[in-house]
Design a protein around this motif. Sequence first.
Motif, mmCIF file in Angstrom:
data_model
loop_
_atom_site.group_PDB
_atom_site.id
_atom_site.type_symbol
_atom_site.label_atom_id
_atom_site.label_comp_id
_atom_site.label_asym_id
_atom_site.label_seq_id
_atom_site.Cartn_x
_atom_site.Cartn_y
_atom_site.Cartn_z
ATOM 1 N N GLY A 128 0.831 -1.210 0.000
ATOM 2 C CA GLY A 128 0.000 0.000 0.000
ATOM 3 C C GLY A 128 0.853 1.242 0.000
ATOM 4 O O GLY A 128 2.084 1.173 0.027
ATOM 5 N N LEU A 129 0.195 2.387 -0.050
ATOM 6 C CA LEU A 129 0.927 3.655 -0.061
ATOM 7 C C LEU A 129 1.486 3.961 1.324
ATOM 8 O O LEU A 129 1.018 3.431 2.327
ATOM 9 N N GLN A 130 2.476 4.830 1.343
ATOM 10 C CA GLN A 130 3.062 5.262 2.618
ATOM 11 C C GLN A 130 1.993 5.978 3.455
ATOM 12 O O GLN A 130 1.224 6.776 2.922
ATOM 13 N N GLY A 131 1.963 5.644 4.730
ATOM 14 C CA GLY A 131 1.015 6.321 5.618
ATOM 15 C C GLY A 131 -0.374 5.702 5.621
ATOM 16 O O GLY A 131 -1.286 6.185 6.290
ATOM 17 N N SER A 132 -0.548 4.598 4.864
ATOM 18 C CA SER A 132 -1.880 3.999 4.784
ATOM 19 C C SER A 132 -2.212 3.174 6.035
ATOM 20 O O SER A 132 -3.380 2.878 6.288
ATOM 21 N N GLY A 133 -1.169 2.840 6.789
ATOM 22 C CA GLY A 133 -1.397 2.060 8.008
ATOM 23 C C GLY A 133 -0.832 0.644 7.932
ATOM 24 O O GLY A 133 -1.205 -0.226 8.723
ATOM 25 N N LYS A 134 0.092 0.412 7.001
ATOM 26 C CA LYS A 134 0.649 -0.937 6.816
ATOM 27 C C LYS A 134 1.351 -1.459 8.057
ATOM 28 O O LYS A 134 1.120 -2.584 8.490
ATOM 29 N N TYR A 205 8.660 -20.674 12.970
ATOM 30 C CA TYR A 205 7.546 -19.721 12.995
ATOM 31 C C TYR A 205 6.368 -20.245 12.164
ATOM 32 O O TYR A 205 6.570 -20.943 11.168
ATOM 33 N N ASP A 206 5.163 -19.894 12.595
ATOM 34 C CA ASP A 206 3.961 -20.279 11.854
ATOM 35 C C ASP A 206 3.678 -19.283 10.738
ATOM 36 O O ASP A 206 3.234 -19.655 9.659
ATOM 37 N N VAL A 207 3.892 -18.004 11.046
ATOM 38 C CA VAL A 207 3.542 -16.939 10.104
ATOM 39 C C VAL A 207 4.667 -15.912 10.026
ATOM 40 O O VAL A 207 5.284 -15.584 11.047
ATOM 41 N N VAL A 208 4.946 -15.437 8.816
ATOM 42 C CA VAL A 208 5.921 -14.351 8.649
ATOM 43 C C VAL A 208 5.206 -13.184 7.960
ATOM 44 O O VAL A 208 4.709 -13.329 6.844
ATOM 45 N N ILE A 209 5.139 -12.053 8.655
ATOM 46 C CA ILE A 209 4.465 -10.885 8.084
ATOM 47 C C ILE A 209 5.511 -9.943 7.475
ATOM 48 O O ILE A 209 6.440 -9.514 8.163
ATOM 49 N N LEU A 210 5.362 -9.683 6.178
ATOM 50 C CA LEU A 210 6.324 -8.833 5.471
ATOM 51 C C LEU A 210 5.687 -7.473 5.197
ATOM 52 O O LEU A 210 4.712 -7.369 4.450
ATOM 53 N N ASP A 211 6.243 -6.465 5.833
ATOM 54 C CA ASP A 211 5.715 -5.102 5.699
ATOM 55 C C ASP A 211 6.556 -4.367 4.653
ATOM 56 O O ASP A 211 7.738 -4.133 4.865
ATOM 57 N N THR A 212 5.945 -4.038 3.508
ATOM 58 C CA THR A 212 6.736 -3.441 2.419
ATOM 59 C C THR A 212 6.758 -1.915 2.500
ATOM 60 O O THR A 212 5.974 -1.310 3.216
ATOM 61 N N ALA A 213 7.648 -1.329 1.706
ATOM 62 C CA ALA A 213 7.750 0.135 1.658
ATOM 63 C C ALA A 213 6.591 0.693 0.847
ATOM 64 O O ALA A 213 6.089 0.043 -0.057
#
Length: 317
Positions: A128-134, A205-213
């Motif tokens: 998502g866009l920057q500042g969207s709450g990712k 780990y069960d889940v890996v959350i990848l937070d993109t730029a």
Amino acid sequence: MFEGLSGRLGDVLEKLRGKGSISEDDVKEAMREVRVALLEADVALPVVKDFVAKVRARAVGQEVLKSVTPGQMVIKIVHDALVEMLAGEVGGAADDEDEDERSARKRDRVTEALDLNTTPPVPILMVGLQGSGKTTTSAKIGLRLKTMQRKKVLMASLDVQRPAAQHQLAVLGEQTGVDTLPIIMGQKPVQIAKRALDEGRKGGYDVVILDTAGRLAIDEELMEEVAEVRKITNPAETLLVTDAMIGQDAVVVATEFNEKVGISGIVLTRVDGDSRGGAALSMRAITGRPIKLMGTGEKMDALEEFQADRVAGRILG
Ligand code: GDP
């Protein structure tokens, strides 16, 4: 959210509600007003057109207009069409889970809205866009999976543009007690993603959350980067995080991310704000992807399942 739209639609439908008989012209006039109300709330034009055409066709049916309570029936038709707009179908996603199965464990509609049925570590990609709450939403999901599903979760920030973003995720990780991948400066997003999955496997780990730029606006480089990360990680969920305040840009953002990266669902944030909300109403219809979750505040537990019928009910008051 939706206050303006809700008020406008409420006025239109109130006129129909009590009427003993309704003519085709009454329906036409009401639909003209509904059209304006939706457009003013930032619902995308093609979505508005479809909606109005659908409601009009259903409402002028003889059984409706000749019924004892035509106004009520038209209101029901508008409600159902809203649910379809938000969920793609009346009643939302099919829930075929057995009641026994359901009560056998603690229900959590938030984590159950996500489809994580692949071999662990299951990757979730946040775009998502920057500042969207990712970043905030990543941590909210991580916390929820940990507390409600007893999952072991690792979070990693792939935002190499803004070192502050990686730090922000680390802070949220500490706050929520969800592990984060140690930061190594100088690595590229793809390298970080690989390292995260590697660590996910090694660490059980069960889940890996990848937070993109995210950038402030869509750009090619960002899209290619995110698409590349998606290709190599093959996520179970690719969630487009969008601010409910985004307005008409929602259409462009959702279309671009869906076409260039490919998304599996949408998370709408800042639903607690006072935006007009129409963007939210368009997203499902535009992308064909479900709105799965909504962010209802800055706190880590402010995350809810997006329930189309409840949201439609709220809009219609
Ligand atoms: P990112 O750049 O996409 O990672 O966005 P962030 O996660 O940093 O969020 C930007 C700001 O929005 C932060 O101040 C968050 O606290 C805030 N935020 C995120 N989700 C919500 C929400 O659902 N409601 C409200 N009120 N604020 C939110």
